[in-house]
Design an enzyme around this catalytic site. Structure first.
Site, PDB file in Angstrom:
ATOM      1  N   LYS A  84      -1.003   4.952  31.967  1.00  0.00           N
ATOM      2  CA  LYS A  84      -1.012   6.270  32.623  1.00  0.00           C
ATOM      3  C   LYS A  84      -2.056   7.166  31.977  1.00  0.00           C
ATOM      4  O   LYS A  84      -2.179   7.204  30.753  1.00  0.00           O
ATOM      5  CB  LYS A  84       0.384   6.894  32.525  1.00  0.00           C
ATOM      6  CG  LYS A  84       0.558   8.181  33.314  1.00  0.00           C
ATOM      7  CD  LYS A  84       2.003   8.672  33.206  1.00  0.00           C
ATOM      8  CE  LYS A  84       2.237   9.945  34.006  1.00  0.00           C
ATOM      9  NZ  LYS A  84       3.646  10.408  33.887  1.00  0.00           N
ATOM     10  N   SER A 159       5.927  11.800  38.180  1.00  0.00           N
ATOM     11  CA  SER A 159       4.492  12.005  38.154  1.00  0.00           C
ATOM     12  C   SER A 159       3.708  10.704  37.969  1.00  0.00           C
ATOM     13  O   SER A 159       2.498  10.669  38.178  1.00  0.00           O
ATOM     14  CB  SER A 159       4.124  12.956  37.006  1.00  0.00           C
ATOM     15  OG  SER A 159       4.460  12.372  35.750  1.00  0.00           O
ATOM     16  N   SER A 183       9.910  10.766  35.526  1.00  0.00           N
ATOM     17  CA  SER A 183       8.593  10.352  36.010  1.00  0.00           C
ATOM     18  C   SER A 183       8.269   8.877  35.830  1.00  0.00           C
ATOM     19  O   SER A 183       7.216   8.425  36.269  1.00  0.00           O
ATOM     20  CB  SER A 183       7.500  11.195  35.340  1.00  0.00           C
ATOM     21  OG  SER A 183       7.574  12.524  35.776  1.00  0.00           O
TER      22      SER A 183
END
Length: 509
Positions: A84, A159, A183
């Site tokens: 990420k 997210s 997330s």
């Protein structure tokens, strides 16, 4: 399409150990898949913001050399991974999905990234995300949305939708995500992948661009429970560089998963959280949840209802505490030291430059949360809002403590609904926030949680998720119960749920 990309990370590790394939071949196969289906902001899955083909192949070559010499760095040495774009990486951009950090190349690796490199996992690239991890759909990325591989007109969660979509689309066998209010777990639920939020402090936060320091946690994104356990063992453990890191052993999580896969949960008490179900939950999601409960009973588990009365206040508590911490954390993005700098015409002051840069660099959702957090922390309102929220946070933690006195794990649907359409909730922040209704309590209390796919909802044929929560530092329970349920579900389905993923159309490389 190479058949290797559909294998689990554990299967790939076994194949590497047996000499059936090389890391270079595996890494190239995944790079080819990315080129074929990922596309960009206008088409394709768009799971990646940056692909480091050269770096990944160099790491894979080094892995093959270690394997040939009989000195692999870890069980997963040579298995590719995606990270990420909120974790710092030397030599490759780290943007946190924001224009204000576009093009920034960090001077150091996050501890988790260093551990991945030390364990020999080639890093394919950095995945898309809501800006500074503020969102539940990955539509708030400054670089365009990621699309759900099950239906590219829908969101992949947020997210960390980029990491979940990359794993679901077979672009990477493993990925790293971060979970502040769900997330990792919520994207897992809507993409048919496995997502784990470890115990708070169980995985280092050093090098993680913080949104909310007391809530953020790094964790695995995978296609199987065992793969999550193997990756968790690599990234977990105490880090002296992180003041929130706990000095506790990671444990043999993979062994717990293998034990659970046998399907025997005799003696395990499972608590169904009364407050996390019913009104507001999609009928198909609840139906799959109830079917999963029956499977747990069939494996010998005792299933009981448990009330956690203060969970009804978790969403409001979170949306006072998280913006408060975020507003403080984002103050450093001031155009003075690093990041985007916009200089207005004329003879601007430092304050003028700061204002113009933050206006241009931050998106609407980030600005919304900065304003909310600054208000909650302001003189005259601190005790009424932030102080009260901290008190409710304590009550939620006490609810967990009381519940775990009578049950081994707690369960709920991961997300109230399956993936919604892109653009459906972007103009309604409250509707967007409600997607994290079931995941937020775990972050407030610091307990570990896992989401695994438990079927396709009847209404739309899209994945739903089953959430399991355990007491602090008892992460192994997640893997035992999760692997047992996964094995029972796959027996019913005749294989992994991602076997039913529609074939993705190619995009122009």
């Amino acid at each position: 399409m190479s058949s290797w990309i559909k294998k689990s990370a554990a299967e790939l590790a076994d194949a590497l150990a047996a000499g059936e394939v090389t890391s270079v071949e595996l890494t190239q196969a995944h790079l080819d898949r990315i080129a074929a289906v990922d596309g960009d902001a206008d088409s394709g899955v768009h799971a990646f913001l940056h692909v480091d083909a050269e770096g990944a192949l160099a790491q894979a070559k080094a892995s093959d050399e270690r394997r040939a010499a009989g000195i692999p760095a870890s069980r997963l040495d040579g298995v590719p991974i995606a990270v990420k774009d909120i974790l710092t990486t030397i030599g490759t951009p780290t943007t946190a999905g924001s224009k204000i950090l576009e093009g920034w190349i960090p001077p150091y690796d996050a501890t988790v990234v260093k551990k991945l490199k030390d364990a020999g996992l080639p890093i394919l690239g950095k995945t898309n995300m809501d800006e500074f991890a503020m969102g539940s759909s990955t539509e708030q990325s400054a670089f365009g949305p990621t699309r759900n591989p099950w239906d590219q007109s829908r969101i992949p969660g947020g997210s960390g939708g980029g990491s979940a979509a990359a794993v679901a689309a077979f672009e990477a066998p493993l990925a790293i995500g971060t979970d502040t209010g769900g997330s990792i777990r919520q994207p897992g639920a809507v993409t048919g992948t496995v997502g784990v939020k470890p115990t708070y402090g169980g995985v280092s936060r050093y090098g993680l661009i913080a949104m909310a320091n007391s809530l953020d946690q790094v964790g695995p994104v995978t296609r199987t429970v065992l793969d999550s356990a193997l990756l968790h063992e690599v990234i977990g453990g105490h880090d002296p560089l992180d003041s929130t890191s706990i000095d506790a052993p990671v444990g043999d999580l993979a062994d717990a998963a293998r034990h659970g896969a046998g399907g025997d949960l005799t003696g395990v008490r499972v608590g169904v959280i009364t407050e996390l179900g019913g009104e507001g939950y999609q009928a198909g999601v609840l139906a799959k949840f109830n079917e999963s409960l029956e499977l747990l009973r069939s494996a010998g588990a005792e299933v009981v209802e448990v009330s956690c009365p203060h969970f009804v206040h978790a969403l409001a508590t979170y949306y006072l505490l998280m913006p408060s911490e975020a507003s403080s954390n984002l103050a450093k993005f001031d155009a003075m030291r690093f990041g985007l700098r916009v200089v207005p015409d004329g003879d601007p002051s430092a304050e003028d430059v700061m204002r113009a840069s933050r206006d241009a660099g931050f998106g609407d959702e980030v600005k919304r949360r900065i304003i909310l957090g600054t208000y909650a922390l302001s003189s005259g309102y601190y005790d009424a809002y932030y102080g009260q929220a901290q008190k409710v946070r304590t009550l939620i933690t006490q609810d967990f403590d009381k519940a775990f006195e009578s049950v081994d794990v707690l369960v709920s649907p991961t997300s109230p609904t399956t993936a919604f359409k892109l653009g459906e909730k972007t103009d309604d922040p409250l509707a967007m926030y409600l997607n994290d209704l079931a995941t937020i309590p775990a972050n407030l209390a610091g307990v570990p949680g896992i989401s695994l796919p438990n079927g396709l909802a009847e209404e739309d044929g899209l994945p739903s998720g089953f959430q399991i929560l355990a007491p602090v530092t008892e992460d192994a329970r997640l893997y035992r119960v999760g692997a047992a349920l996964e094995a029972l579900l796959e027996k019913n389905w005749g294989g992994p749920i991602l076997d039913r993923l529609p074939e993705l159309e190619g995009v122009q490389a």
